[in-house]
Write a protein that holds these residues in place. Structure first.
Motif, PDB file in Angstrom:
ATOM      1  N   ASP A  55      27.652  44.050  51.791  1.00  0.00           N
ATOM      2  CA  ASP A  55      28.928  43.695  51.193  1.00  0.00           C
ATOM      3  C   ASP A  55      28.948  42.760  50.250  1.00  0.00           C
ATOM      4  O   ASP A  55      29.638  42.792  49.203  1.00  0.00           O
ATOM      5  N   GLU A  56      28.086  41.758  50.319  1.00  0.00           N
ATOM      6  CA  GLU A  56      28.069  40.516  49.565  1.00  0.00           C
ATOM      7  C   GLU A  56      27.549  40.907  48.084  1.00  0.00           C
ATOM      8  O   GLU A  56      28.258  40.596  47.217  1.00  0.00           O
ATOM      9  N   THR A  57      26.538  41.671  48.098  1.00  0.00           N
ATOM     10  CA  THR A  57      25.959  42.168  46.833  1.00  0.00           C
ATOM     11  C   THR A  57      26.663  43.036  46.192  1.00  0.00           C
ATOM     12  O   THR A  57      26.988  42.977  44.869  1.00  0.00           O
ATOM     13  N   TYR A  58      27.453  43.903  46.630  1.00  0.00           N
ATOM     14  CA  TYR A  58      28.199  44.943  46.181  1.00  0.00           C
ATOM     15  C   TYR A  58      29.386  44.217  45.700  1.00  0.00           C
ATOM     16  O   TYR A  58      29.727  44.465  44.591  1.00  0.00           O
ATOM     17  N   THR A  59      30.228  43.224  46.268  1.00  0.00           N
ATOM     18  CA  THR A  59      31.151  42.632  45.650  1.00  0.00           C
ATOM     19  C   THR A  59      30.776  41.673  44.485  1.00  0.00           C
ATOM     20  O   THR A  59      31.545  41.869  43.562  1.00  0.00           O
ATOM     21  N   LYS A  60      29.601  41.128  44.608  1.00  0.00           N
ATOM     22  CA  LYS A  60      29.091  40.290  43.585  1.00  0.00           C
ATOM     23  C   LYS A  60      28.869  41.206  42.081  1.00  0.00           C
ATOM     24  O   LYS A  60      29.313  40.978  41.091  1.00  0.00           O
ATOM     25  N   LEU A  61      28.290  42.457  42.530  1.00  0.00           N
ATOM     26  CA  LEU A  61      28.115  43.392  41.527  1.00  0.00           C
ATOM     27  C   LEU A  61      29.516  43.894  40.726  1.00  0.00           C
ATOM     28  O   LEU A  61      29.560  43.920  39.620  1.00  0.00           O
ATOM     29  N   THR A  62      30.410  44.208  41.594  1.00  0.00           N
ATOM     30  CA  THR A  62      31.456  44.881  41.123  1.00  0.00           C
ATOM     31  C   THR A  62      32.496  43.717  40.375  1.00  0.00           C
ATOM     32  O   THR A  62      32.940  43.942  39.318  1.00  0.00           O
ATOM     33  N   LEU A  63      32.345  42.452  40.807  1.00  0.00           N
ATOM     34  CA  LEU A  63      33.044  41.373  40.246  1.00  0.00           C
ATOM     35  C   LEU A  63      32.579  40.923  38.841  1.00  0.00           C
ATOM     36  O   LEU A  63      33.090  40.997  37.869  1.00  0.00           O
ATOM     37  N   ALA A  64      31.058  41.046  38.793  1.00  0.00           N
ATOM     38  CA  ALA A  64      30.394  40.867  37.548  1.00  0.00           C
ATOM     39  C   ALA A  64      30.894  42.014  36.434  1.00  0.00           C
ATOM     40  O   ALA A  64      30.950  41.765  35.342  1.00  0.00           O
ATOM     41  N   THR A  65      30.630  43.332  36.958  1.00  0.00           N
ATOM     42  CA  THR A  65      30.957  44.353  36.242  1.00  0.00           C
ATOM     43  C   THR A  65      32.165  44.515  35.516  1.00  0.00           C
ATOM     44  O   THR A  65      32.506  44.660  34.363  1.00  0.00           O
ATOM     45  N   LYS A  66      33.333  43.924  36.226  1.00  0.00           N
ATOM     46  CA  LYS A  66      34.553  43.759  35.732  1.00  0.00           C
ATOM     47  C   LYS A  66      34.870  42.746  34.687  1.00  0.00           C
ATOM     48  O   LYS A  66      35.202  42.947  33.565  1.00  0.00           O
ATOM     49  N   LYS A  67      34.070  41.717  35.000  1.00  0.00           N
ATOM     50  CA  LYS A  67      33.905  40.484  34.023  1.00  0.00           C
ATOM     51  C   LYS A  67      33.347  40.848  32.714  1.00  0.00           C
ATOM     52  O   LYS A  67      33.966  40.630  31.644  1.00  0.00           O
ATOM     53  N   ILE A  68      32.276  41.722  32.697  1.00  0.00           N
ATOM     54  CA  ILE A  68      31.672  42.200  31.622  1.00  0.00           C
ATOM     55  C   ILE A  68      32.437  43.261  30.883  1.00  0.00           C
ATOM     56  O   ILE A  68      32.464  43.076  29.649  1.00  0.00           O
TER      57      ILE A  68
END
Length: 130
Positions: A55-68
Motif C-alpha cells: 500500500d505504501e509504494t502504491y500510494t507513493k507511485l500514485t501521488l507521484a504520477t498525479k504530480k507529474i
C-alpha cells in the motif's frame, strides 16, 4: 528475480531521458511515444503487477504520477493527460502518461520498430524535467 529493463534504467545501466526521480519513483520518456511527452512512471521497487504493490509504494507511485501529470499539463498546455496501466510488456509496474488533445491522438499506436529519435526526446526531456 532478474532485473527488468526498467530496473536497469533506474540503476543507470541503460540510458534514459529521465523526467522525475524521488526516493521511490522514477519517470522517463517512452522511446516510442504515442505523443510528445509520453512517459513511463515506475516504482523503484521491482514488482510485476500493480495490484501486488504494498500500500505504501502504491500510494507513493500514485501521488507521484498525479504530480507529474499536472506538471506535464502545465508545461505543455495540453488539455488532457491520459493514464494507461497495461503491464504485459515488461515485468515491472509502469504507468504510461500520455499528453493528448483528442481521443484519436490518445489511441495512436507508435511504430515501435522505428529507431528512437533521441534528439527530439532530449528536447522534450529538457522541457519537462523537474
Amino acid at each position: 528475480m532478474q532485473d527488468s529493463i526498467f530496473t536497469k534504467i533506474i540503476k543507470g545501466e541503460i540510458p534514459s531521458h529521465k523526467i522525475y526521480e524521488d526516493d521511490d519513483v522514477f519517470a522517463f520518456l517512452d522511446i516510442h511515444p504515442i505523443a510528445p511527452g509520453h512517459m513511463l512512471v515506475v516504482p523503484k521497487k521491482q514488482v510485476e503487477f500493480i495490484w501486488d504493490l504494498d500500500d505504501e509504494t502504491y500510494t507513493k507511485l500514485t501521488l507521484a504520477t498525479k504530480k507529474i501529470a499536472l506538471h506535464i499539463r502545465e508545461v505543455t498546455n495540453v488539455p488532457y493527460i491520459g493514464e494507461k496501466i497495461i503491464g504485459v510488456d515488461v515485468p515491472h509496474v509502469h504507468i504510461h502518461l500520455v499528453p493528448f488533445t483528442n481521443v484519436e491522438e490518445y489511441h495512436n499506436i507508435p511504430d515501435s520498430s522505428a529507431e528512437p529519435d533521441h534528439a527530439k526526446l532530449a528536447n522534450v526531456a529538457e522541457l519537462l524535467s523537474f
